[in-house]
Design a protein around this motif. Structure first.
Motif, PDB file in Angstrom:
ATOM      1  N   LYS A  92       0.862  -1.185   0.000  1.00 38.45           N
ATOM      2  CA  LYS A  92       0.000   0.000   0.000  1.00 38.45           C
ATOM      3  C   LYS A  92       0.897   1.232   0.000  1.00 38.45           C
ATOM      4  CE  LYS A  92      -4.311   1.605   0.780  1.00 38.45           C
ATOM      5  NZ  LYS A  92      -5.485   1.207  -0.010  1.00 38.45           N
ATOM      6  N   GLY A  93       0.665   2.150  -0.929  1.00 41.12           N
ATOM      7  CA  GLY A  93       1.549   3.309  -1.014  1.00 41.12           C
ATOM      8  C   GLY A  93       2.975   2.869  -1.309  1.00 41.12           C
ATOM      9  N   GLU A 123       7.619   1.233  -8.069  1.00 46.79           N
ATOM     10  CA  GLU A 123       6.796   0.273  -8.793  1.00 46.79           C
ATOM     11  C   GLU A 123       7.252  -1.152  -8.449  1.00 46.79           C
ATOM     12  OE1 GLU A 123       5.579  -0.771 -13.446  1.00 46.79           O
ATOM     13  OE2 GLU A 123       7.009   0.816 -12.987  1.00 46.79           O
ATOM     14  N   ARG A 153       8.765   9.912  -1.025  1.00 51.13           N
ATOM     15  CA  ARG A 153       7.979   8.692  -0.894  1.00 51.13           C
ATOM     16  C   ARG A 153       8.432   7.848   0.304  1.00 51.13           C
ATOM     17  NH1 ARG A 153       4.705   8.003  -5.200  1.00 51.13           N
ATOM     18  NH2 ARG A 153       4.264   5.830  -4.614  1.00 51.13           N
ATOM     19  N   CYS A 179       1.866   8.423  -0.311  1.00 54.15           N
ATOM     20  CA  CYS A 179       1.897   7.778  -1.627  1.00 54.15           C
ATOM     21  C   CYS A 179       0.579   7.073  -1.925  1.00 54.15           C
ATOM     22  CB  CYS A 179       3.048   6.771  -1.688  1.00 54.15           C
ATOM     23  SG  CYS A 179       4.635   7.423  -1.155  1.00 54.15           S
ATOM     24  N   THR A 180      -0.503   7.723  -1.618  1.00 58.88           N
ATOM     25  CA  THR A 180      -1.809   7.084  -1.773  1.00 58.88           C
ATOM     26  C   THR A 180      -2.253   7.022  -3.238  1.00 58.88           C
ATOM     27  OG1 THR A 180      -2.884   9.206  -1.373  1.00 58.88           O
ATOM     28  CG2 THR A 180      -2.561   7.758   0.526  1.00 58.88           C
ATOM     29  N   ASP A 181      -2.922   5.944  -3.570  1.00 54.50           N
ATOM     30  CA  ASP A 181      -3.505   5.745  -4.899  1.00 54.50           C
ATOM     31  C   ASP A 181      -4.956   5.329  -4.710  1.00 54.50           C
ATOM     32  OD1 ASP A 181      -1.059   5.926  -6.706  1.00 54.50           O
ATOM     33  OD2 ASP A 181      -0.420   4.358  -5.309  1.00 54.50           O
ATOM     34  N   SER A 182      -5.753   5.520  -5.735  1.00 59.62           N
ATOM     35  CA  SER A 182      -7.139   5.079  -5.655  1.00 59.62           C
ATOM     36  C   SER A 182      -7.179   3.555  -5.715  1.00 59.62           C
ATOM     37  CB  SER A 182      -7.948   5.652  -6.820  1.00 59.62           C
ATOM     38  OG  SER A 182      -7.536   5.059  -8.047  1.00 59.62           O
ATOM     39  N   GLU A 231      -6.521   2.379  -9.191  1.00 62.39           N
ATOM     40  CA  GLU A 231      -5.107   2.431  -9.560  1.00 62.39           C
ATOM     41  C   GLU A 231      -4.342   1.281  -8.907  1.00 62.39           C
ATOM     42  OE1 GLU A 231      -4.329   7.210 -10.172  1.00 62.39           O
ATOM     43  OE2 GLU A 231      -4.506   6.423  -8.127  1.00 62.39           O
ATOM     44  N   GLU A 232      -4.660   1.005  -7.643  1.00 56.13           N
ATOM     45  CA  GLU A 232      -4.007  -0.098  -6.948  1.00 56.13           C
ATOM     46  C   GLU A 232      -4.306  -1.431  -7.620  1.00 56.13           C
ATOM     47  OE1 GLU A 232      -3.964   1.658  -2.360  1.00 56.13           O
ATOM     48  OE2 GLU A 232      -5.604   0.368  -3.042  1.00 56.13           O
TER      49      GLU A 232
END
Length: 256
Positions: free
Chosen positions: A70-71, A75, A225, A231-234, A237-238
């Protein structure tokens, strides 16, 4: 995110997730079977829990599963997580170690195909409720610098790592198991060349919960980061990132 319950009580402000090195009440005693079951039900890492973020899961074995962090720091940053409710990976039975080794070898092959090596690290805190071994890929050109930057970071905090070298992952993990004292918190790093850095953390010693991540963030010039919460993503996106990883990892996945 505002899900689940925390052993700290209703006033907890911590944002729980698969990436959180969650700290529970350090005075939590071993309870009845029902108490352990309740903790597993509420735990974000337990695969049997309704709270687990299943869209992050890459591969599931018998004793471990692999999930996108998570976060993520970079990559393809993933976690290797025991399926059972365990505070660390070092006190699990030998059959669990065998499967963990297969996961680690598969990840090494996957990252190597991308021209990268992998750094594994775990903070086995006395306050951690559920273990996670982090796997962070680094460009092969920077692999040789990993040990030095960890040693420099340790020096700044006032301690020195115990350094050991093993010919293979199995021997290295066995050495770690003999060094590990369940009465103390413990941090270790498995470097790409087989070197292992470890440190037993005394009760009142200053140690940063995200130490491993912060050190690698510095190496990769990604200081912004260093904290996963930045570093949140929807969820969409995750899910895409996890799907992309799963597709590339499929040929190496030990559970396929």
């Amino acid at each position: 995110m505002n899900k689940g319950k925390c052993e700290r009580g209703p006033d907890c402000k911590f944002k729980h997730s698969l990436q959180a090195e969650g700290e529970s009440n350090s005075h939590q005693r071993r309870g009845s079977g029902n108490a352990n079951s309740n903790r597993s039900t509420e735990c974000w890492f337990c695969l049997s829990s309704p709270k687990v973020e299943s869209h992050l899961i890459i591969s599931i074995g018998e004793h471990y599963y692999c999930a996108l962090a998570k976060g993520p720091l970079v990559e393809d940053h993933v976690l290797l997580i025991p399926i059972g409710h365990s505070p660390n990976t070092l006190s699990l039975p030998s059959e669990c170690e065998i499967e963990l080794g297969k996961f680690q070898d598969a990840l090494k092959q996957y990252y190597k195909k991308q021209g990268k090596d992998v750094v594994f690290f775990e903070w086995a805190s006395k306050r951690t409720t559920h273990a996670n071994l982090q796997a962070v890929p680094v460009p092969s050109a920077k692999s040789a610098a990993v040990q030095n930057i960890f040693n420099l970071a340790a020096e700044k905090l006032g301690f020195k790592f115990e350094t050991t070298k093993s010919g293979n992952n199995s021997d290295g993990r066995q050495m770690l198991r003999t060094q590990f004292d369940r009465n103390l918190s413990f941090f270790y790093v498995q470097l790409p060349d087989g070197t292992i850095l470890s440190h037993s953390i005394e009760e009142n010693e200053r140690f940063l919960p995200q130490f491993g991540r912060e050190v690698i963030a510095g190496l990769l010039n990604k200081a912004d980061r260093a904290d996963w919460r930045n570093c949140t993503d929807s969820k969409e996106e995750e899910a895409k990132m996890a799907g992309d990883f799963k597709s590339g990892f499929e040929e190496f996945d030990p559970n396929k």
